[in-house]
Motif scaffolding. Structure first.
Motif, PDB file in Angstrom:
ATOM      1  N   PRO A 158       0.821  -1.215   0.000  1.00 53.73           N
ATOM      2  CA  PRO A 158       0.000   0.000   0.000  1.00 53.73           C
ATOM      3  C   PRO A 158       0.856   1.267   0.000  1.00 53.73           C
ATOM      4  CG  PRO A 158       0.018  -0.994   2.176  1.00 53.73           C
ATOM      5  CD  PRO A 158       0.731  -1.947   1.260  1.00 53.73           C
ATOM      6  N   ALA A 159       0.214   2.353  -0.357  1.00 51.62           N
ATOM      7  CA  ALA A 159       0.872   3.650  -0.346  1.00 51.62           C
ATOM      8  C   ALA A 159       1.181   4.063   1.092  1.00 51.62           C
ATOM      9  CB  ALA A 159      -0.017   4.691  -1.007  1.00 51.62           C
ATOM     10  N   VAL A 160       2.274   4.799   1.250  1.00 48.70           N
ATOM     11  CA  VAL A 160       2.688   5.294   2.562  1.00 48.70           C
ATOM     12  C   VAL A 160       2.944   6.791   2.450  1.00 48.70           C
ATOM     13  CG1 VAL A 160       4.461   5.149   4.351  1.00 48.70           C
ATOM     14  CG2 VAL A 160       3.731   3.083   3.160  1.00 48.70           C
ATOM     15  N   VAL A 161       2.413   7.549   3.405  1.00 51.22           N
ATOM     16  CA  VAL A 161       2.565   8.999   3.408  1.00 51.22           C
ATOM     17  C   VAL A 161       3.695   9.398   4.356  1.00 51.22           C
ATOM     18  CG1 VAL A 161       1.445  11.207   3.914  1.00 51.22           C
ATOM     19  CG2 VAL A 161       0.111   9.333   2.921  1.00 51.22           C
ATOM     20  N   ASP A 162       4.600  10.238   3.859  1.00 52.24           N
ATOM     21  CA  ASP A 162       5.645  10.826   4.703  1.00 52.24           C
ATOM     22  C   ASP A 162       5.021  12.059   5.360  1.00 52.24           C
ATOM     23  OD1 ASP A 162       7.713  12.296   5.812  1.00 52.24           O
ATOM     24  OD2 ASP A 162       9.098  11.910   4.157  1.00 52.24           O
ATOM     25  N   SER A 213      -7.848  11.967  -5.653  1.00 50.89           N
ATOM     26  CA  SER A 213      -7.420  11.075  -6.743  1.00 50.89           C
ATOM     27  C   SER A 213      -7.652   9.598  -6.458  1.00 50.89           C
ATOM     28  CB  SER A 213      -5.935  11.297  -7.052  1.00 50.89           C
ATOM     29  OG  SER A 213      -5.123  10.700  -6.052  1.00 50.89           O
ATOM     30  N   CYS A 214      -7.859   9.230  -5.211  1.00 50.83           N
ATOM     31  CA  CYS A 214      -7.959   7.810  -4.857  1.00 50.83           C
ATOM     32  C   CYS A 214      -9.283   7.210  -5.334  1.00 50.83           C
ATOM     33  CB  CYS A 214      -7.824   7.627  -3.352  1.00 50.83           C
ATOM     34  SG  CYS A 214      -7.843   5.886  -2.871  1.00 50.83           S
ATOM     35  N   PRO A 215      -9.215   6.206  -6.225  1.00 53.50           N
ATOM     36  CA  PRO A 215     -10.444   5.632  -6.783  1.00 53.50           C
ATOM     37  C   PRO A 215     -11.246   4.783  -5.795  1.00 53.50           C
ATOM     38  CG  PRO A 215      -8.550   4.398  -7.543  1.00 53.50           C
ATOM     39  CD  PRO A 215      -8.010   5.594  -6.794  1.00 53.50           C
ATOM     40  N   VAL A 216     -10.619   4.372  -4.696  1.00 47.58           N
ATOM     41  CA  VAL A 216     -11.328   3.537  -3.715  1.00 47.58           C
ATOM     42  C   VAL A 216     -11.507   4.249  -2.370  1.00 47.58           C
ATOM     43  CG1 VAL A 216     -10.689   1.345  -4.792  1.00 47.58           C
ATOM     44  CG2 VAL A 216      -9.195   2.351  -3.049  1.00 47.58           C
ATOM     45  N   ASP A 263      -5.737  -1.320   4.396  1.00 46.00           N
ATOM     46  CA  ASP A 263      -6.667  -2.404   4.092  1.00 46.00           C
ATOM     47  C   ASP A 263      -7.525  -2.101   2.865  1.00 46.00           C
ATOM     48  OD1 ASP A 263      -5.769  -3.911   6.238  1.00 46.00           O
ATOM     49  OD2 ASP A 263      -7.259  -3.068   7.608  1.00 46.00           O
ATOM     50  N   GLU A 264      -7.724  -0.816   2.572  1.00 45.02           N
ATOM     51  CA  GLU A 264      -8.547  -0.424   1.432  1.00 45.02           C
ATOM     52  C   GLU A 264      -7.719  -0.089   0.190  1.00 45.02           C
ATOM     53  OE1 GLU A 264     -11.278   2.672   2.491  1.00 45.02           O
ATOM     54  OE2 GLU A 264     -12.000   1.594   4.254  1.00 45.02           O
ATOM     55  N   CYS A 265      -6.445   0.231   0.363  1.00 44.14           N
ATOM     56  CA  CYS A 265      -5.568   0.625  -0.743  1.00 44.14           C
ATOM     57  C   CYS A 265      -5.427  -0.521  -1.746  1.00 44.14           C
ATOM     58  CB  CYS A 265      -4.200   1.015  -0.203  1.00 44.14           C
ATOM     59  SG  CYS A 265      -3.006   1.527  -1.457  1.00 44.14           S
ATOM     60  N   VAL A 266      -5.595  -0.200  -3.042  1.00 45.33           N
ATOM     61  CA  VAL A 266      -5.484  -1.216  -4.104  1.00 45.33           C
ATOM     62  C   VAL A 266      -4.164  -1.091  -4.879  1.00 45.33           C
ATOM     63  CG1 VAL A 266      -7.966  -1.549  -4.345  1.00 45.33           C
ATOM     64  CG2 VAL A 266      -6.812   0.199  -5.723  1.00 45.33           C
ATOM     65  N   ASP A 274      -2.116   6.096  -8.060  1.00 49.21           N
ATOM     66  CA  ASP A 274      -2.649   7.396  -8.476  1.00 49.21           C
ATOM     67  C   ASP A 274      -2.214   8.503  -7.527  1.00 49.21           C
ATOM     68  OD1 ASP A 274      -3.877   6.137 -10.577  1.00 49.21           O
ATOM     69  OD2 ASP A 274      -5.936   6.463  -9.875  1.00 49.21           O
ATOM     70  N   CYS A 275      -2.213   8.226  -6.238  1.00 46.96           N
ATOM     71  CA  CYS A 275      -1.838   9.236  -5.247  1.00 46.96           C
ATOM     72  C   CYS A 275      -0.367   9.625  -5.370  1.00 46.96           C
ATOM     73  CB  CYS A 275      -2.145   8.742  -3.840  1.00 46.96           C
ATOM     74  SG  CYS A 275      -1.357   7.171  -3.406  1.00 46.96           S
ATOM     75  N   VAL A 276       0.469   8.656  -5.696  1.00 46.91           N
ATOM     76  CA  VAL A 276       1.904   8.926  -5.872  1.00 46.91           C
ATOM     77  C   VAL A 276       2.099   9.884  -7.042  1.00 46.91           C
ATOM     78  CG1 VAL A 276       4.146   7.905  -6.423  1.00 46.91           C
ATOM     79  CG2 VAL A 276       2.559   6.671  -4.933  1.00 46.91           C
TER      80      VAL A 276
END
Length: 57
Positions: free
Chosen positions: A2-6, A19-22, A37-40, A44-46
């Motif tokens: 999954p994506a990780v935010v700094d 931008s997140c489709p889910v 758990d929801e990240c697919v 897109d966010c990156v």
């Protein structure tokens, strides 16, 4: 992975939220937070983050 935010780099612009489709990204105070758990893992966010605060790890 999954994506990780700094959190130190995130400016709270909310572009990733939009931008997140889910709808796996929300704001936690003034910073973005990813629900792993929801990240697919679409990335897109990156692509949309103007300060490169999000990575796929």
């Amino acid at each position: 992975m999954p994506a990780v935010v700094d959190k130190d780099t995130c400016t709270g612009c909310e572009l990733c939220v939009d931008s997140c489709p889910v709808e796996a990204i929300s704001m936690n105070g003034e910073k973005a937070a990813v629900n792993a758990d929801e990240c697919v893992d679409c990335g897109d966010c990156v692509d949309v983050c103007p300060v490169e605060a999000i990575a796929m790890e």
